[in-house]
Scaffold this motif. Structure first.
Motif, mmCIF file in Angstrom:
data_model
loop_
_atom_site.group_PDB
_atom_site.id
_atom_site.type_symbol
_atom_site.label_atom_id
_atom_site.label_comp_id
_atom_site.label_asym_id
_atom_site.label_seq_id
_atom_site.Cartn_x
_atom_site.Cartn_y
_atom_site.Cartn_z
ATOM 1 N N VAL A 253 0.826 -1.206 0.000
ATOM 2 C CA VAL A 253 0.000 0.000 0.000
ATOM 3 C C VAL A 253 0.866 1.264 0.000
ATOM 4 C CG1 VAL A 253 -0.207 0.282 2.504
ATOM 5 C CG2 VAL A 253 -2.087 0.997 1.025
ATOM 6 N N LEU A 254 2.137 1.135 0.362
ATOM 7 C CA LEU A 254 2.993 2.299 0.532
ATOM 8 C C LEU A 254 3.176 3.130 -0.746
ATOM 9 C CD1 LEU A 254 4.479 3.720 2.792
ATOM 10 C CD2 LEU A 254 6.506 2.353 2.279
ATOM 11 N N PRO A 255 3.521 2.543 -1.900
ATOM 12 C CA PRO A 255 3.670 3.370 -3.104
ATOM 13 C C PRO A 255 2.387 4.106 -3.488
ATOM 14 C CG PRO A 255 4.681 1.225 -3.441
ATOM 15 C CD PRO A 255 3.906 1.142 -2.161
ATOM 16 N N LEU A 256 1.240 3.464 -3.293
ATOM 17 C CA LEU A 256 -0.026 4.116 -3.604
ATOM 18 C C LEU A 256 -0.279 5.279 -2.644
ATOM 19 C CD1 LEU A 256 -2.169 0.920 -4.236
ATOM 20 C CD2 LEU A 256 -1.299 2.489 -5.954
ATOM 21 N N LEU A 257 0.027 5.070 -1.377
ATOM 22 C CA LEU A 257 -0.152 6.121 -0.389
ATOM 23 C C LEU A 257 0.780 7.295 -0.667
ATOM 24 C CD1 LEU A 257 -1.436 7.129 2.231
ATOM 25 C CD2 LEU A 257 0.299 5.834 3.493
ATOM 26 N N ILE A 258 2.036 6.999 -1.014
ATOM 27 C CA ILE A 258 3.001 8.062 -1.307
ATOM 28 C C ILE A 258 2.572 8.844 -2.546
ATOM 29 C CG2 ILE A 258 5.370 8.517 -2.038
ATOM 30 C CD1 ILE A 258 6.241 6.176 -0.259
ATOM 31 N N THR A 259 2.079 8.154 -3.568
ATOM 32 C CA THR A 259 1.597 8.844 -4.774
ATOM 33 C C THR A 259 0.459 9.790 -4.432
ATOM 34 O OG1 THR A 259 2.237 6.942 -6.145
ATOM 35 C CG2 THR A 259 0.701 8.519 -7.108
ATOM 36 N N ALA A 260 -0.454 9.325 -3.575
ATOM 37 C CA ALA A 260 -1.563 10.184 -3.146
ATOM 38 C C ALA A 260 -1.041 11.393 -2.362
ATOM 39 C CB ALA A 260 -2.543 9.380 -2.301
ATOM 40 N N ILE A 261 -0.048 11.180 -1.504
ATOM 41 C CA ILE A 261 0.539 12.282 -0.734
ATOM 42 C C ILE A 261 1.173 13.311 -1.668
ATOM 43 C CG2 ILE A 261 2.435 12.863 0.834
ATOM 44 C CD1 ILE A 261 1.824 10.226 2.315
ATOM 45 N N CYS A 262 1.940 12.826 -2.652
ATOM 46 C CA CYS A 262 2.611 13.743 -3.583
ATOM 47 C C CYS A 262 1.602 14.577 -4.373
ATOM 48 C CB CYS A 262 3.506 12.953 -4.537
ATOM 49 S SG CYS A 262 4.972 12.235 -3.768
ATOM 50 N N ARG A 263 0.512 13.949 -4.832
ATOM 51 C CA ARG A 263 -0.513 14.683 -5.572
ATOM 52 C C ARG A 263 -1.187 15.733 -4.693
ATOM 53 N NH1 ARG A 263 -1.934 12.548 -10.665
ATOM 54 N NH2 ARG A 263 -0.082 11.421 -11.383
ATOM 55 N N THR A 264 -1.408 15.399 -3.435
ATOM 56 C CA THR A 264 -2.085 16.322 -2.526
ATOM 57 C C THR A 264 -1.181 17.483 -2.134
ATOM 58 O OG1 THR A 264 -3.296 14.410 -1.648
ATOM 59 C CG2 THR A 264 -3.475 16.442 -0.416
ATOM 60 N N LEU A 265 0.130 17.229 -2.046
ATOM 61 C CA LEU A 265 1.073 18.274 -1.646
ATOM 62 C C LEU A 265 1.126 19.434 -2.637
ATOM 63 C CD1 LEU A 265 4.132 16.232 -0.290
ATOM 64 C CD2 LEU A 265 2.686 17.806 1.020
ATOM 65 N N ARG A 266 0.669 19.207 -3.864
ATOM 66 C CA ARG A 266 0.691 20.293 -4.840
ATOM 67 C C ARG A 266 -0.065 21.510 -4.332
ATOM 68 N NH1 ARG A 266 -0.979 16.838 -10.279
ATOM 69 N NH2 ARG A 266 0.942 15.603 -10.470
ATOM 70 N N ASP A 267 -1.118 21.267 -3.562
ATOM 71 C CA ASP A 267 -1.929 22.367 -3.041
ATOM 72 C C ASP A 267 -1.527 22.793 -1.633
ATOM 73 O OD1 ASP A 267 -3.524 22.416 -5.371
ATOM 74 O OD2 ASP A 267 -4.748 20.757 -4.590
ATOM 75 N N ALA A 287 10.382 19.730 -5.361
ATOM 76 C CA ALA A 287 10.355 18.266 -5.481
ATOM 77 C C ALA A 287 10.022 17.662 -4.123
ATOM 78 C CB ALA A 287 11.699 17.748 -5.969
ATOM 79 N N VAL A 288 9.476 16.453 -4.148
ATOM 80 C CA VAL A 288 9.177 15.743 -2.904
ATOM 81 C C VAL A 288 10.286 14.727 -2.658
ATOM 82 C CG1 VAL A 288 7.535 14.312 -1.642
ATOM 83 C CG2 VAL A 288 6.700 16.022 -3.270
ATOM 84 N N HIS A 289 11.154 15.041 -1.723
ATOM 85 C CA HIS A 289 12.204 14.103 -1.318
ATOM 86 C C HIS A 289 11.722 13.474 -0.009
ATOM 87 C CE1 HIS A 289 14.464 15.806 -4.513
ATOM 88 N NE2 HIS A 289 14.753 16.935 -3.894
ATOM 89 N N LEU A 290 11.102 12.320 -0.129
ATOM 90 C CA LEU A 290 10.387 11.729 1.000
ATOM 91 C C LEU A 290 11.288 10.812 1.817
ATOM 92 C CD1 LEU A 290 7.390 11.723 2.064
ATOM 93 C CD2 LEU A 290 7.227 9.463 1.048
ATOM 94 N N GLY A 291 11.447 11.129 3.091
ATOM 95 C CA GLY A 291 12.180 10.236 3.986
ATOM 96 C C GLY A 291 11.299 9.075 4.394
ATOM 97 N N ILE A 292 11.840 7.868 4.326
ATOM 98 C CA ILE A 292 11.114 6.660 4.718
ATOM 99 C C ILE A 292 11.765 6.127 5.998
ATOM 100 C CG2 ILE A 292 10.312 4.379 4.035
ATOM 101 C CD1 ILE A 292 9.263 6.487 2.182
ATOM 102 N N ALA A 293 11.137 6.379 7.146
ATOM 103 C CA ALA A 293 11.712 5.906 8.412
ATOM 104 C C ALA A 293 11.819 4.389 8.391
ATOM 105 C CB ALA A 293 10.845 6.371 9.577
ATOM 106 N N THR A 294 13.032 3.876 8.622
ATOM 107 C CA THR A 294 13.315 2.447 8.504
ATOM 108 C C THR A 294 14.010 1.942 9.757
ATOM 109 O OG1 THR A 294 13.598 2.715 6.106
ATOM 110 C CG2 THR A 294 14.466 0.689 7.091
ATOM 111 N N GLN A 295 13.459 0.916 10.373
ATOM 112 C CA GLN A 295 14.074 0.334 11.566
ATOM 113 C C GLN A 295 15.195 -0.605 11.158
ATOM 114 O OE1 GLN A 295 13.166 1.319 14.655
ATOM 115 N NE2 GLN A 295 14.959 0.209 15.397
ATOM 116 N N THR A 296 16.371 -0.403 11.727
ATOM 117 C CA THR A 296 17.508 -1.270 11.466
ATOM 118 C C THR A 296 18.064 -1.765 12.795
ATOM 119 O OG1 THR A 296 19.296 0.377 11.610
ATOM 120 C CG2 THR A 296 18.063 0.269 9.535
#
Length: 425
Positions: A253-267, A287-296
């Protein structure tokens, strides 16, 4: 015999100091050229330092957690013959270094080998080693066949845990979390009862995280807004896309959610920004440089999905997988761990009902999707079962107003609940 002082070399542009994360040697050890001697952490990565010579360790710069300046003595050796000190030798500066996480440095014990000509001289120079100290409990030493980093092995020895009894992860390696699980579920109980208290020095990645989070909470007036979203149609679309993906990667679901976020950020450009509070300047990013918090294993890292607004969901899925793997394996480059303009943090299947994420300073917002759960809702006067997800957004109230944050989430909700709008211009 001669003394050789190995100074900490320049290990990155703009780096003036590094923190000792772990030693792989101790005073009295015999090491060969290119053997790992220490892990040093800079602002962006952990660097494994290698011995430039064969000799006996006579002095170390400090202990784990200490800071060493570039050009200062890191390790002093006693070597056979006359060898120029590190700060006098131009050849040492070209010694290769490799960037790895503290947990994944070494998967087998170091085997020290010397030539027949070298061995007598080195052994004669080495001080007598102290008698081995018995472990605190169990008495079993961890097996050399077990895949584990030196830090994990040392901790297991201190706890008296035989690593052969600890269940490893899917890749066969044992990490701190596996050791914790072993102890939590009775691994220590059968061999001496309750585990002893343990003092753990805050160093390395955990120290950086602590500092960054403290600075964020100290300087940023946070507020968090939460909304629930019906993702049933989004999930149906995702399943259909996966069923017809061919050779392309499987979508979460993550790529779909990120795409929706990027489209919404335009406004809502005020959310995709960085705030330099000292200069009093907010930089809104085109540009949207999105940080993806990752547990390591080394702690929380934030690899950056650059130009997310220009990616299709398939390319995005591949890049997210690559960045996450690089972060977990310690192979992410410095530029892949910096420069984000907005961060997304998710606990995945752990999810929870809601989160109040801490902003990744100097960004001004962070988005936290929660676990998708099926539950009854009222739709057109009827009770139906739907897939629901709560989404949180934390914002810097100095830059973002509550109305703007709420409006952004509501517009995002409309796109997700009617997913055709995600791809409509």
């Amino acid at each position: 015999m001669a003394k050789y002082s190995y100074t900490l070399p320049d290990i990155g542009e703009g780096v003036v100091e590094a923190e000792i994360v772990a030693w792989h040697v101790k005073v009295g050890d015999v090491v060969n050229e290119d053997d790992p001697i220490a892990d040093m952490m800079t602002d962006k990565a952990t660097v494994e330092m290698e011995s430039p010579v064969t000799g006996v360790v006579t002095k170390l710069a400090g202990e784990a957690g200490d800071i060493v300046n570039i050009g200062s003595m890191l390790v002093e050796f006693e070597v056979d013959g006359d060898v120029a000190s590190d700060d006098q030798s131009s050849e040492t500066d070209s010694d290769p270094i490799s960037v790895t996480p503290a947990e994944d440095i070494e998967l087998a014990p170091i085997k020290t080998e010397t030539t027949k000509a070298e061995k007598p001289a080195i052994e004669a120079a080495a001080p007598p080693k102290a008698a081995p100290v018995a472990p605190k409990r169990m008495g079993a030493q961890s097996s050399s066949k077990v895949l584990a980093s030196p830090v994990v092995r040392q901790r297991a020895r201190e706890l008296g845990v035989n690593l052969e009894r600890v269940k490893p992860q899917a890749d066969g390696r044992i990490r701190h979390s596996d050791l914790d699980a072993y102890l939590s579920y009775g691994g220590g109980a059968a061999h001496g009862g309750r585990a002893a208290d343990e003092d753990i020095k805050v160093i390395g990645m955990r120290k950086r995280i602590a500092q960054n989070m403290a600075e964020s909470k100290r300087n940023i007036p946070h507020f968090t807004y939460v909304e629930e979203i019906n993702v049933s149609k989004l999930e149906d679309m995702r399943k259909e896309m996966n069923a017809n993906r061919g050779e392309r990667p499987k979508l979460t679901v993550l790529p779909l959610l990120i795409t929706a976020i990027c489209r919404t950020l335009r406004d809502y450009p005020m959310l995709n920004a960085r705030y330099d509070d000292e200069a009093g300047i907010v930089t809104r990013s085109g540009a949207v440089h999105l940080g993806i918090a990752t547990q390591t294993d080394a702690g929380l890292m934030v690899p950056v999905l650059r130009g997310a607004e220009s990616m299709n969901v398939w390319d995005m899925a591949s890049e997210i997988a690559r960045l996450s793997e690089a972060a977990r394996n310690g192979k992410a480059r410095s530029d892949e761990l910096s420069g984000s303009t907005l961060t997304l943090t998710s606990l995945g299947p752990l999810g929870g009902v809601t989160t109040t994420p801490v902003i990744n300073r100097p960004e001004v917002a962070i988005i936290g999707p929660n676990k998708i759960v099926e539950r009854p809702i009222v739709e057109n006067g009827a009770v139906v079962i739907a897939k629901m997800m709560n989404i949180s957004i934390s914002c810097d109230h100095r830059v973002v107003d509550g109305y703007d944050a709420a409006s952004f989430v509501q517009d995002l909700k409309r796109k997700i609940e009617t997913p055709v709008f995600i791809f409509a211009d």
